[in-house]
Design a protein around this motif. Sequence first.
Motif, PDB file in Angstrom:
ATOM      1  N   GLU A   1       9.156  93.201   5.947  1.00  0.00           N
ATOM      2  CA  GLU A   1       9.086  92.029   5.898  1.00  0.00           C
ATOM      3  C   GLU A   1       9.389  90.776   7.203  1.00  0.00           C
ATOM      4  OE1 GLU A   1       9.139  90.379   2.849  1.00  0.00           O
ATOM      5  OE2 GLU A   1       8.464  92.299   2.089  1.00  0.00           O
ATOM      6  N   ALA A   2       9.487  91.354   8.249  1.00  0.00           N
ATOM      7  CA  ALA A   2       9.877  90.686   9.402  1.00  0.00           C
ATOM      8  C   ALA A   2       8.645  89.746   9.722  1.00  0.00           C
ATOM      9  CB  ALA A   2      10.133  91.437  10.574  1.00  0.00           C
ATOM     10  N   PRO A   3       7.394  90.002   9.715  1.00  0.00           N
ATOM     11  CA  PRO A   3       6.401  88.797   9.999  1.00  0.00           C
ATOM     12  C   PRO A   3       6.436  87.850   8.660  1.00  0.00           C
ATOM     13  CG  PRO A   3       5.481  91.019  10.248  1.00  0.00           C
ATOM     14  CD  PRO A   3       6.666  91.187   9.443  1.00  0.00           C
ATOM     15  N   ARG A   4       6.662  88.141   7.522  1.00  0.00           N
ATOM     16  CA  ARG A   4       6.606  86.997   6.640  1.00  0.00           C
ATOM     17  C   ARG A   4       7.802  86.465   6.729  1.00  0.00           C
ATOM     18  NH1 ARG A   4       6.277  87.363   0.689  1.00  0.00           N
ATOM     19  NH2 ARG A   4       7.651  89.072   0.829  1.00  0.00           N
TER      20      ARG A   4
ATOM     21  N   TYR B   1       8.564  82.403  -0.798  1.00  0.00           N
ATOM     22  CA  TYR B   1       8.795  83.689  -0.236  1.00  0.00           C
ATOM     23  C   TYR B   1       9.466  84.289  -1.291  1.00  0.00           C
ATOM     24  CZ  TYR B   1      10.878  87.415   2.323  1.00  0.00           C
ATOM     25  OH  TYR B   1      11.227  88.906   2.904  1.00  0.00           O
ATOM     26  N   SER B   2       8.847  85.446  -1.815  1.00  0.00           N
ATOM     27  CA  SER B   2       9.791  86.251  -2.788  1.00  0.00           C
ATOM     28  C   SER B   2       9.355  87.710  -2.270  1.00  0.00           C
ATOM     29  CB  SER B   2       8.742  86.088  -4.133  1.00  0.00           C
ATOM     30  OG  SER B   2       7.414  86.369  -4.123  1.00  0.00           O
ATOM     31  N   VAL B   3      10.167  88.527  -2.860  1.00  0.00           N
ATOM     32  CA  VAL B   3      10.325  89.788  -2.433  1.00  0.00           C
ATOM     33  C   VAL B   3      11.030  90.683  -3.567  1.00  0.00           C
ATOM     34  CG1 VAL B   3      12.577  89.885  -1.170  1.00  0.00           C
ATOM     35  CG2 VAL B   3      11.105  91.465  -0.743  1.00  0.00           C
ATOM     36  N   GLU B   4      10.312  91.822  -3.892  1.00  0.00           N
ATOM     37  CA  GLU B   4      10.933  92.694  -4.934  1.00  0.00           C
ATOM     38  C   GLU B   4      12.024  93.671  -4.221  1.00  0.00           C
ATOM     39  OE1 GLU B   4       9.329  96.483  -7.886  1.00  0.00           O
ATOM     40  OE2 GLU B   4       8.046  95.379  -6.356  1.00  0.00           O
ATOM     41  N   ALA B   5      12.955  93.773  -5.001  1.00  0.00           N
ATOM     42  CA  ALA B   5      14.284  94.543  -4.528  1.00  0.00           C
ATOM     43  C   ALA B   5      13.929  95.758  -4.019  1.00  0.00           C
ATOM     44  CB  ALA B   5      15.531  94.444  -5.685  1.00  0.00           C
ATOM     45  N   ALA B   6      14.347  96.235  -3.036  1.00  0.00           N
ATOM     46  CA  ALA B   6      14.006  97.542  -2.401  1.00  0.00           C
ATOM     47  C   ALA B   6      15.022  98.724  -2.705  1.00  0.00           C
ATOM     48  CB  ALA B   6      14.294  97.447  -0.705  1.00  0.00           C
TER      49      ALA B   6
ATOM     50  N   HIS C   1      20.904  85.684   6.832  1.00  0.00           N
ATOM     51  CA  HIS C   1      21.382  85.465   8.352  1.00  0.00           C
ATOM     52  C   HIS C   1      20.257  85.426   9.468  1.00  0.00           C
ATOM     53  CE1 HIS C   1      25.863  87.021   7.918  1.00  0.00           C
ATOM     54  NE2 HIS C   1      25.758  85.953   7.505  1.00  0.00           N
ATOM     55  N   THR C   2      19.125  86.190   9.236  1.00  0.00           N
ATOM     56  CA  THR C   2      17.964  86.193  10.096  1.00  0.00           C
ATOM     57  C   THR C   2      17.218  84.803   9.853  1.00  0.00           C
ATOM     58  OG1 THR C   2      16.558  87.426   8.706  1.00  0.00           O
ATOM     59  CG2 THR C   2      17.645  88.586  10.400  1.00  0.00           C
ATOM     60  N   LEU C   3      17.112  84.332   8.526  1.00  0.00           N
ATOM     61  CA  LEU C   3      16.660  83.035   8.370  1.00  0.00           C
ATOM     62  C   LEU C   3      17.353  81.759   9.155  1.00  0.00           C
ATOM     63  CD1 LEU C   3      15.954  83.178   4.610  1.00  0.00           C
ATOM     64  CD2 LEU C   3      14.409  83.271   6.363  1.00  0.00           C
ATOM     65  N   TRP C   4      18.675  81.882   9.025  1.00  0.00           N
ATOM     66  CA  TRP C   4      19.610  80.941   9.726  1.00  0.00           C
ATOM     67  C   TRP C   4      19.368  81.060  11.303  1.00  0.00           C
ATOM     68  CZ3 TRP C   4      23.725  82.267  12.995  1.00  0.00           C
ATOM     69  CH2 TRP C   4      24.215  81.270  13.408  1.00  0.00           C
ATOM     70  N   GLU C   5      19.428  82.244  11.805  1.00  0.00           N
ATOM     71  CA  GLU C   5      19.212  82.290  13.224  1.00  0.00           C
ATOM     72  C   GLU C   5      17.824  81.859  13.655  1.00  0.00           C
ATOM     73  OE1 GLU C   5      21.868  86.161  14.361  1.00  0.00           O
ATOM     74  OE2 GLU C   5      20.243  86.491  13.150  1.00  0.00           O
ATOM     75  N   THR C   6      16.739  82.260  13.062  1.00  0.00           N
ATOM     76  CA  THR C   6      15.476  81.915  13.387  1.00  0.00           C
ATOM     77  C   THR C   6      15.162  80.412  13.136  1.00  0.00           C
ATOM     78  OG1 THR C   6      14.966  84.319  12.826  1.00  0.00           O
ATOM     79  CG2 THR C   6      13.144  82.915  12.843  1.00  0.00           C
TER      80      THR C   6
ATOM     81  N   THR D   1       2.753  78.126  18.771  1.00  0.00           N
ATOM     82  CA  THR D   1       3.601  78.453  17.397  1.00  0.00           C
ATOM     83  C   THR D   1       3.152  79.848  17.022  1.00  0.00           C
ATOM     84  OG1 THR D   1       3.939  76.107  16.980  1.00  0.00           O
ATOM     85  CG2 THR D   1       4.241  77.822  15.473  1.00  0.00           C
ATOM     86  N   THR D   2       1.839  80.285  17.091  1.00  0.00           N
ATOM     87  CA  THR D   2       1.556  81.454  16.876  1.00  0.00           C
ATOM     88  C   THR D   2       2.102  82.632  17.524  1.00  0.00           C
ATOM     89  OG1 THR D   2      -0.563  80.721  15.910  1.00  0.00           O
ATOM     90  CG2 THR D   2      -0.616  82.921  16.319  1.00  0.00           C
ATOM     91  N   ASP D   3       2.146  82.513  18.786  1.00  0.00           N
ATOM     92  CA  ASP D   3       3.044  83.521  19.553  1.00  0.00           C
ATOM     93  C   ASP D   3       4.304  83.495  19.114  1.00  0.00           C
ATOM     94  OD1 ASP D   3       0.606  84.131  21.002  1.00  0.00           O
ATOM     95  OD2 ASP D   3       0.989  82.643  22.559  1.00  0.00           O
ATOM     96  N   LEU D   4       4.850  82.409  19.160  1.00  0.00           N
ATOM     97  CA  LEU D   4       6.389  82.355  18.652  1.00  0.00           C
ATOM     98  C   LEU D   4       6.698  83.070  17.464  1.00  0.00           C
ATOM     99  CD1 LEU D   4       9.090  81.190  19.682  1.00  0.00           C
ATOM    100  CD2 LEU D   4       8.841  79.356  18.481  1.00  0.00           C
ATOM    101  N   VAL D   5       5.872  83.005  16.426  1.00  0.00           N
ATOM    102  CA  VAL D   5       6.106  83.578  15.020  1.00  0.00           C
ATOM    103  C   VAL D   5       5.976  85.014  15.290  1.00  0.00           C
ATOM    104  CG1 VAL D   5       5.027  83.982  12.977  1.00  0.00           C
ATOM    105  CG2 VAL D   5       5.189  81.822  13.724  1.00  0.00           C
ATOM    106  N   ALA D   6       5.208  85.669  16.123  1.00  0.00           N
ATOM    107  CA  ALA D   6       4.994  87.166  16.411  1.00  0.00           C
ATOM    108  C   ALA D   6       6.061  87.614  17.058  1.00  0.00           C
ATOM    109  CB  ALA D   6       3.642  87.124  17.090  1.00  0.00           C
ATOM    110  N   GLU D   7       6.635  86.773  18.034  1.00  0.00           N
ATOM    111  CA  GLU D   7       7.728  87.397  18.946  1.00  0.00           C
ATOM    112  C   GLU D   7       9.282  87.055  18.045  1.00  0.00           C
ATOM    113  OE1 GLU D   7       7.225  84.998  22.480  1.00  0.00           O
ATOM    114  OE2 GLU D   7       6.170  86.673  23.627  1.00  0.00           O
ATOM    115  N   VAL D   8       9.194  86.038  17.428  1.00  0.00           N
ATOM    116  CA  VAL D   8      10.340  85.911  16.264  1.00  0.00           C
ATOM    117  C   VAL D   8      10.688  87.217  15.368  1.00  0.00           C
ATOM    118  CG1 VAL D   8      11.516  84.588  14.472  1.00  0.00           C
ATOM    119  CG2 VAL D   8      10.897  83.494  16.949  1.00  0.00           C
ATOM    120  N   ALA D   9       9.305  87.684  14.894  1.00  0.00           N
ATOM    121  CA  ALA D   9       9.393  88.465  13.739  1.00  0.00           C
ATOM    122  C   ALA D   9       9.753  89.788  14.575  1.00  0.00           C
ATOM    123  CB  ALA D   9       8.004  89.055  13.378  1.00  0.00           C
TER     124      ALA D   9
END
Length: 402
Positions: free
Chosen positions: A37-40, A147-152, A168-173, A204-212
């Motif tokens: 899920e990190a990239p999404r 953004y939707s995700v099936e429970a794991a 938490h990662t949403l808030w930090e990112t 921004t493209t590079d930033l998205v990959a690095e934040v993931a």
Amino acid sequence: MLDLGTAAMPATYKLASQVEERLLERNQLFEQFFAREAPRLAQACLEMSERFLRGGRLLAFGRGPYATDAQHVSVEFVHPVIVGKRALPALDLSILFRPWLQSILHPEDIVMGFGPPEGDPEVWATLQQAHLHDAMTFALPGFEGSYSVEAATTDSFMHQEMTEILYHTLWETVHVFFEHRELGHDVGQSGFLYPFLGTEKQGTTDLVAEVAASILMKVKDDAKLRAQAAREECEQIGNVVLAIHERLRRGGKLIIFGNGGSATDANDLAIDCVLPPAGYQPVPAVSLSLEPANITAVANDIGTEAIFLRQLIAQARPDDIAIGISTSGGSRNIIMALEEARKRGLLTVALLGYDGGEIKRKQLADFPVVVHSDYIPRIQEVQASIYHVIRETLEVLARGQA
């Protein structure tokens, strides 16, 4: 659910081993989930930052124990734990979420709905209405939305813990993208959260990959901290469960309290006790953090240091259990409540971070359980695993006693 067999009272060493196993079981599940899920999530954070810049708000809601996730999200964004981070607008609408959302929703808003592993149709229907009004939507869990995700997992406790790591990662990112967009350069004061991002301006493209990639680093840090807690605190957690079980058997109840994000954890644990997953027996519990009228009355008339103390004086009985949750171990209102609880003969338990702080140094808790970290989101994530494992193990003991 944890299964210790049919013994009426498992030996302490066996209980500790099972606690350790149950805590460690979470790590593999969580790491696998975020690897997918990190990239999404990073891309979703980029859109969130753009909406905040346009004046959008984060509107969150859920029912039962999942309302506490909405509480937690709201306080994280409005009152950030990192010094220097700005407050971003967020509201918990759980008490009356569908009509409230209908009355205040704007197209630039971000709407986040929480539910159990199997989902909540009423939450989904409300998210769908928000989507039709051009809001960004998060279905946690769900099958439709921005953004939707099936429970794991079907385990409601582990599902909720994994969701906490997610927001938490949403808030930090979001702070990284927000500052990158607003200031036109890198990550500003959030740089220490993402040390490998460097200081050069980037697309921004590079930033998205690095934040993931940074999200995965955070999840690995969380796993290491949970493994450390499992190894170092499993015996203490087992002893906590045995002591609480004995007080409950004598007719006691849990009295739980904390501030900020720890308040939402106190509320969650209390709800997990009185409205547990299917197959569990209810446990008597109250959360002093779930009393806004009492809190504000005492804070206004006496002071914030007494907000739990005054309530405890009114609520406590000799066989009760006082559970204080504090990431710092030094919150004055937690300290005063635990001091009063000890005077009244209550069993005292403290879930703590850092080195345990003043609460541990002054031995204000019969059973301190310490998550040795100085970063609040990671402390809270592991504390959630700990109190859920306590709740699971209490159920096992209750069944053995029956």
